[in-house]
Design a protein around this motif. Sequence first.
Motif, short mmCIF file in Angstrom:
data_model
loop_
_atom_site.label_atom_id
_atom_site.label_comp_id
_atom_site.label_asym_id
_atom_site.label_seq_id
_atom_site.Cartn_x
_atom_site.Cartn_y
_atom_site.Cartn_z
N ARG A 1 3.21 -3.49 -4.36
CA ARG A 1 2.54 -2.24 -3.81
C ARG A 1 1.19 -2.20 -4.31
O ARG A 1 0.92 -2.91 -5.40
CB ARG A 1 3.52 -1.01 -4.26
CG ARG A 1 5.23 -1.16 -3.77
CD ARG A 1 5.96 0.10 -4.02
NE ARG A 1 7.06 -0.09 -3.37
CZ ARG A 1 8.31 -0.12 -3.86
NH1 ARG A 1 8.45 0.50 -5.00
NH2 ARG A 1 9.14 -0.22 -3.05
N THR B 1 0.84 -1.26 -0.04
CA THR B 1 -0.01 -0.10 0.19
C THR B 1 0.95 1.10 -0.02
O THR B 1 1.62 1.58 1.01
CB THR B 1 -0.73 -0.07 1.43
OG1 THR B 1 -1.34 -1.43 1.49
CG2 THR B 1 -1.98 0.88 1.12
N GLY B 2 1.11 1.93 -1.29
CA GLY B 2 1.99 2.98 -1.03
C GLY B 2 1.49 4.17 -0.71
O GLY B 2 2.09 5.27 -0.39
N CYS B 3 0.21 4.32 -0.50
CA CYS B 3 -0.27 5.79 -0.31
C CYS B 3 -0.95 5.70 1.32
O CYS B 3 -1.58 6.74 1.59
CB CYS B 3 -1.68 6.07 -1.17
SG CYS B 3 -0.94 6.12 -2.69
N ASP C 1 -1.51 1.04 -5.34
CA ASP C 1 -2.19 2.55 -5.03
C ASP C 1 -3.46 2.57 -6.00
O ASP C 1 -4.24 1.56 -6.43
CB ASP C 1 -1.01 3.49 -5.43
CG ASP C 1 -0.51 3.13 -7.04
OD1 ASP C 1 -1.46 2.45 -7.97
OD2 ASP C 1 0.69 3.55 -7.59
N ASP C 2 -3.78 3.68 -6.57
CA ASP C 2 -5.03 3.83 -7.39
C ASP C 2 -5.19 3.23 -8.72
O ASP C 2 -5.96 3.14 -9.27
CB ASP C 2 -5.23 5.31 -7.49
CG ASP C 2 -5.81 5.97 -6.27
OD1 ASP C 2 -6.07 5.21 -5.23
OD2 ASP C 2 -5.70 7.35 -5.86
N ARG D 1 -3.20 3.90 3.04
CA ARG D 1 -4.41 3.43 3.21
C ARG D 1 -4.56 2.32 4.19
O ARG D 1 -3.60 1.38 4.19
CB ARG D 1 -5.32 3.10 1.85
CG ARG D 1 -5.37 4.27 1.24
CD ARG D 1 -6.15 3.87 -0.09
NE ARG D 1 -5.23 3.14 -0.89
CZ ARG D 1 -5.73 2.92 -2.09
NH1 ARG D 1 -6.50 3.16 -2.64
NH2 ARG D 1 -4.95 1.89 -2.91
#
Length: 236
Positions: free
Chosen positions: A85, A14-16, A87-88, A18
């Motif tokens: 990873r 989870t790179g962001c 992300d969106d 969350r």
Amino acid sequence: MRRCLLPLLLAALTGCGRSPGAGNEAWFPLEAGHRWTYVVTTRSGLDASERESLTLRTLGRETLVLDDKPAWVRRSDSGISYWLRADDTGIVRVASKSDMQPDPVADAPGRFVLKAPFAVGTQWQASTTTYLLMRTHEYPRELKHSHPNIPMTYQIEAVADEVRTPAGSFSPCLRVRGSATVRVFVDPISGFKDQPLTSVEWYCRGVGLVKMERSEPSTSPMLVGGSRTLELEAWQ
């Protein structure tokens, strides 16, 4: 799978920042403490069949030495670790390492396991090789030595499948189909022909990968085709 089929299927981060299990990770759990055990059935040619077990574990988040950025780690009991990873844009595998390698090896940028949006029609590409298709008489028999990087196109075909496995029934599930061809010499009369490679994978909400079917058929007497099925047997 235990013979290198795993690179299609496994890993994440989870790179962001969350919370684990939210958003894209709901279809591919990443946080530490999960374990999946699969029964793997391999068929070669018309008769030969083999069954074995494969277990994957999530080990948590760590800094990847290749770029000093965090990634989620998964490890199979076949001796391969994966860094991923999220992300969106989706779930991306960024590196892998076998027990025989001193350091992780980076994947090509943008090697998606699952690409967002998770909707029917979403497509992406990733490299594959032949895992089952073999030469009948020539050596080495495995075509993967001469065809290590074959582009495969993946597409989300469904978003609400129900899948039955030895571990139970799961829904809703994404169904992802991968399609590729490999051009090989099939016989002296036909010469070179494209042989199909197909992968169908099911990712279910809250669980991740529950089933996969791989097909590498052949009608040539100079090649032996095969199939492999992976089904979830237990998980936590």
